[in-house]
Design an enzyme around this catalytic site. Sequence first.
Site, PDB file in Angstrom:
ATOM      1  CB  SER B 107      -0.919  -0.071   1.215  1.00  0.00           C
ATOM      2  OG  SER B 107      -1.987   0.803   1.075  1.00  0.00           O
ATOM      3  CG  ASP B 229      -6.842  -2.766  -3.992  1.00  0.00           C
ATOM      4  OD1 ASP B 229      -7.583  -2.282  -3.107  1.00  0.00           O
ATOM      5  OD2 ASP B 229      -5.603  -2.776  -3.911  1.00  0.00           O
ATOM      6  CG  HIS B 257      -5.488  -2.468  -0.167  1.00  0.00           C
ATOM      7  ND1 HIS B 257      -4.925  -2.016  -1.348  1.00  0.00           N
ATOM      8  CD2 HIS B 257      -4.846  -1.812   0.836  1.00  0.00           C
ATOM      9  CE1 HIS B 257      -3.990  -1.131  -1.067  1.00  0.00           C
ATOM     10  NE2 HIS B 257      -3.916  -0.983   0.242  1.00  0.00           N
TER      11      HIS B 257
END
Lengths: 403, 276
Positions: B107, B229, B257
């Site tokens: 991320s 996602d 995610h």
Amino acid sequence: MNLFERILQDLPCGCIVFEDNGKITFVNPTICELLGYNVDEMIDSGIEVVFTISSRIFYQTHFFPLLKLKGQVSEIFLTLKPKTGPPVPVLVNVKLSEVNGLVSYIGIFTAVWERQKYEEELLLAKKAQQKVLEENDVLIQLKKQLEIHQQELDSKVSMLRERTDEYLQIGKVLTHDMQEPIRKIAFFFEALVEQKEIQQNSENLKKVDIINRSVTRLRFLTNALFDFVNHSSLREEFTHLDVGQLIRKAELDVKQSLGITGFTVFFESIPRFFGDAAQMKRLFIELIKNAVQNRSSHQTLEIQVNAVVIEENIYQANAGKYHYTDHVKLEICDNGIGFERKYESYVFGLLNKLNKKSDGVGLGLTLCKQIVSNHHGSIQIRSNPENGTCVTIVIPVNRISSL
Amino acid sequence: MITAIFIGMMQLDGDIIKRNNVRDFGRGSRPMVFAHGFGCGQQMWRYIWPAFENDFRIILFDYVGSGNSDTSAYNQERYGSLTGYAQDVLDICRALNLKDIVFVGHSVSGMIGLLASIKQPEFFESLVLIGPSARYINDDGYVGGFEKTDIDELLSTMEKNYIGWANFLAPVVMQNVDRPELVDELAESFCSTDPLIARQFAQVTFLSDNRKDLHKVRHPSLILQCSQDLIAPNEVGQYLQDHLPNSTQRVMQATGHCPHLSSPEETIGLMKEFLA
């Protein structure tokens, strides 16, 4: 309908069962009613569709990892998004289970309309209180820091003043007081050498030669030091520099002054930064000169300049202070003879030189360091005898006072 | 004098190990540094690193303010920018004297890793970016996936979960521990414990814009793009592939995610392919 189905049917909270990949496999009537969907619409869609966007983010960044690692999550606040109408605040409990041999998560959703109002009030009050506390804390902290910094600054400024005075005095000594006796020695020495008794004795001639070379060296050294002191007290206007142009000029200067032209400085576009053009040109001259003086005899000298804009903390001495601003990072690399890693800080020292064969006196990198520090930047050198030398310079793009 | 400086440096390095709760193990020499994303700490990587510990030197850590880091080292000015987080990565590389690392970032750590690699390329060999995004908020033709109001709501959702529901912050008790390295994790809190820090991290993460930095990256990178996602949608992954030099994108079957949690095998397989 048996008793368990009956209970599930009338359960006073929403219930959703979903698989590892988020696919919904069961919903009870209460959740359908709460969200305004019918059962068929919800089955097989992903669990995320029932959340508002912000709750989806929270689900992905906090909820799901926690569920995956713990197997169960309780009392989490999320917001559901019904088919129509305002979002529904809920408390969620989810537990890992197995349904028909598949890993499944059973979740219950309880609407918390009333509790939410209460919590919102609570949060508002807490925030207001926190703000006051923080501001107060920050003020007290700042006052303390300011006091300490003022004292530090004061002592540093007065120290700096003394140092600068001393420095300029030394400069004066070098310019006048030392050059004059050197000039006298040279003058009378020449007169002495012309005498016949000295000319006839070969032993004398050897000594004469040594004295002669020492005087030349002394003169050279004083001139270089004078130049160094002079240069550092020189301040021009800071402007946005066309660095590429400065490098080209510096390259030309070095080629003319050393009479060596068999090398090239390569670079692509270099971002502008704020600086003193004369000083920066001097810096490039010194660096290119170093590269030329330390070139390898086996290959043509190539100097590669790379530049990239990075964020760097503008505070250098003040631990705990951070203000990230754009800086230009310049890397000036050559394919010369390099030097041992252990000398990487030694080379910046005043009058320190590694290459005994070169003409320099060991002031170039000291001067570079000073120029970079005048620009509120930093300079580092990395070298090894196989790959040549890389000088890295990091300088703020904008003027410090205009932060 | 030299000894004194040396000892000073050593203490500093030790401080960083403690500050970032660094774990350094594994039987290989090639270093692989795992950097967690916003929300959680290094435990995120539990299903991934065992596949690499025989061939790599594994480095796990928590950013200051996350996981089990030293929260007292948190500095609002420093961590008010992703550059401050990138400095954590660089500090660790320096403290452990790492070179040519494989950086694995989830991320927001994708961008943190890229920023660090631009600043000090000598530490890096390649980067694996899991669900990265150069900008989360839609912007004049650019699709990031979110509007500013979504982010404001997220902050409010987070606040409400920090009111005092102790379960969320309570220590995670791990099941079926049979690895000694993991025993220490028992007493750890799972996610960032300080609501103010978590709030600032959320702001820094979701309001950041690193599109202008992509072209500066020199190292090869693998973009692992999940299907569906929400946080890093396909458009975001495509944008990265188009603008990040020397990058390879792989679209995963995994949804959501956190493929390193939901589909560790697929994640490991693609990483191994890239690193082979």
